[in-house]
Motif scaffolding. Structure first.
Motif, short mmCIF file in Angstrom:
data_model
loop_
_atom_site.label_atom_id
_atom_site.label_comp_id
_atom_site.label_asym_id
_atom_site.label_seq_id
_atom_site.Cartn_x
_atom_site.Cartn_y
_atom_site.Cartn_z
N ARG A 1 -23.63 24.70 20.09
CA ARG A 1 -24.12 26.09 20.02
C ARG A 1 -22.99 27.02 19.55
N TRP A 2 -23.38 28.00 18.70
CA TRP A 2 -22.45 29.03 18.24
C TRP A 2 -22.74 30.32 18.99
N VAL A 3 -21.71 30.86 19.64
CA VAL A 3 -21.88 32.09 20.42
C VAL A 3 -20.64 32.97 20.24
N SER A 4 -20.72 34.19 20.74
CA SER A 4 -19.57 35.10 20.71
C SER A 4 -18.50 34.61 21.68
N PRO A 5 -17.25 35.04 21.49
CA PRO A 5 -16.22 34.66 22.46
C PRO A 5 -16.56 35.03 23.89
N ALA A 6 -17.17 36.20 24.09
CA ALA A 6 -17.52 36.63 25.44
C ALA A 6 -18.57 35.70 26.06
N LYS A 7 -19.59 35.31 25.28
CA LYS A 7 -20.62 34.42 25.81
C LYS A 7 -20.09 33.01 26.03
N ALA A 8 -19.21 32.58 25.13
CA ALA A 8 -18.61 31.26 25.30
C ALA A 8 -17.79 31.21 26.58
N ALA A 9 -16.99 32.24 26.82
CA ALA A 9 -16.18 32.30 28.04
C ALA A 9 -17.06 32.31 29.28
N ASP A 10 -18.21 32.97 29.21
CA ASP A 10 -19.11 33.06 30.35
C ASP A 10 -19.72 31.70 30.70
N LYS A 11 -19.89 30.84 29.70
CA LYS A 11 -20.51 29.53 29.94
C LYS A 11 -19.51 28.45 30.35
N ILE A 12 -18.22 28.74 30.15
CA ILE A 12 -17.18 27.78 30.49
C ILE A 12 -16.82 27.88 31.97
N ASN A 13 -16.52 26.75 32.61
CA ASN A 13 -16.20 26.74 34.04
C ASN A 13 -14.74 27.03 34.34
N GLU A 14 -13.82 26.51 33.53
CA GLU A 14 -12.39 26.57 33.85
C GLU A 14 -11.84 27.99 33.65
N PRO A 15 -11.22 28.58 34.69
CA PRO A 15 -10.72 29.95 34.59
C PRO A 15 -9.69 30.15 33.49
N GLU A 16 -8.76 29.19 33.32
CA GLU A 16 -7.74 29.35 32.28
C GLU A 16 -8.37 29.36 30.90
N LEU A 17 -9.35 28.48 30.69
CA LEU A 17 -10.02 28.40 29.39
C LEU A 17 -10.89 29.63 29.14
N LYS A 18 -11.49 30.16 30.19
CA LYS A 18 -12.28 31.38 30.04
C LYS A 18 -11.43 32.49 29.42
N ARG A 19 -10.20 32.65 29.94
CA ARG A 19 -9.33 33.71 29.45
C ARG A 19 -8.91 33.46 28.01
N ILE A 20 -8.59 32.21 27.69
CA ILE A 20 -8.18 31.87 26.33
C ILE A 20 -9.28 32.21 25.33
N ILE A 21 -10.51 31.84 25.66
CA ILE A 21 -11.63 32.07 24.74
C ILE A 21 -11.98 33.55 24.65
N ALA A 22 -12.07 34.22 25.80
CA ALA A 22 -12.49 35.62 25.82
C ALA A 22 -11.55 36.52 25.02
N SER A 23 -10.27 36.17 25.00
CA SER A 23 -9.29 37.02 24.31
C SER A 23 -8.94 36.51 22.93
N PHE A 24 -9.64 35.50 22.45
CA PHE A 24 -9.29 34.93 21.15
C PHE A 24 -9.64 35.86 20.00
N THR A 25 -8.74 35.93 19.04
CA THR A 25 -8.98 36.60 17.76
C THR A 25 -8.24 35.80 16.70
N PRO A 26 -8.79 35.69 15.49
CA PRO A 26 -8.09 34.94 14.43
C PRO A 26 -6.69 35.46 14.15
N ALA A 27 -6.40 36.70 14.52
CA ALA A 27 -5.06 37.26 14.29
C ALA A 27 -3.99 36.56 15.13
N LEU A 28 -4.40 35.79 16.14
CA LEU A 28 -3.44 35.08 16.97
C LEU A 28 -2.85 33.89 16.25
N ILE A 29 -3.49 33.46 15.18
CA ILE A 29 -3.05 32.25 14.46
C ILE A 29 -1.80 32.55 13.64
#
Length: 201
Positions: A171-199
């Motif tokens: 499934r393709w979703v927004s970073p906010a929705k992806a973070a909401d569906k993920i269980n792991e707290p550390e991964l939630k933060r990584i996904i929710a704050s992701f932007t391509p500018a971090l690369i």
């Protein structure tokens, strides 16, 4: 005062005058930069990498920890970032494609291999670790902690058939929705704050 002494005095005087001018110009630039930063839209600001949360190993010792690499697969559509999440095979919870280190592959390359095998995605993986998260791996009635490093991957091709297509949902979703569906707290933060500018290019 002889010629050499006079030249030395002039050199020192000019040096101090030049340094004073540089400080004044530098202060002017700093004031100008503060003004620009205040008036620049948030989309133009430099991306700030999210703070890493502490790892949770619970009752296991350091020698029992395993390592995996995950792919944060993303694409940009109509100026909006989308993240691909997939279901795990055992519990069908939402996760990122991930797997074990591979011989003669970098962590980013190993993550890209998992993105193809588990999600049917190909593209460019970047050697920029976005962060680390932990989860419990269950195997043969036993469990052990896994530390997983996350690498971004810009997707260029979404395949309709792939090795684990009949074992997982994609499934393709927004970073906010992806973070909401993920269980792991550390991964939630990584996904929710992701932007391509971090690369790091």
């Amino acid at each position: 005062m002889n010629t050499i002494a006079r030249a030395t005095v002039n050199l020192v005087t000019n040096h101090h005058r030049d340094r004073a001018c540089m400080r004044q110009r530098g202060m002017g630039r700093n004031r100008h930069n503060r003004h620009l930063t205040r008036d620049t839209p948030s989309t133009m600001q430099k991306a700030i990498k999210p703070k890493q949360l502490p790892l949770k190993l619970r009752r296991w010792g350091k020698m029992e920890v395993r390592t995996q690499f995950a792919a944060l697969c993303f694409r940009v559509r109509n100026d909006n970032v989308e993240i691909c999440i997939i279901t795990s095979r055992r519990t069908e919870r939402w996760i990122l494609p991930k797997g074990w280190p591979m011989h003669k592959q970098t962590p980013a390359q190993a993550a890209a291999t998992e993105a193809w095998e588990e999600a049917g995605l190909t593209g460019k993986a970047y050697d920029t670790c976005l962060g680390v998260y932990t989860y419990q791996k269950y195997r043969k009635k036993q469990s052990f902690p896994v530390i997983t490093l996350v690498y971004p991957m810009k997707i260029t091709n979404v395949h309709s058939d792939w090795p684990e297509a009949h074992e997982r949902r994609r499934r393709w979703v927004s970073p906010a929705k992806a973070a909401d569906k993920i269980n792991e707290p550390e991964l939630k933060r990584i996904i929710a704050s992701f932007t391509p500018a971090l690369i790091t290019r």
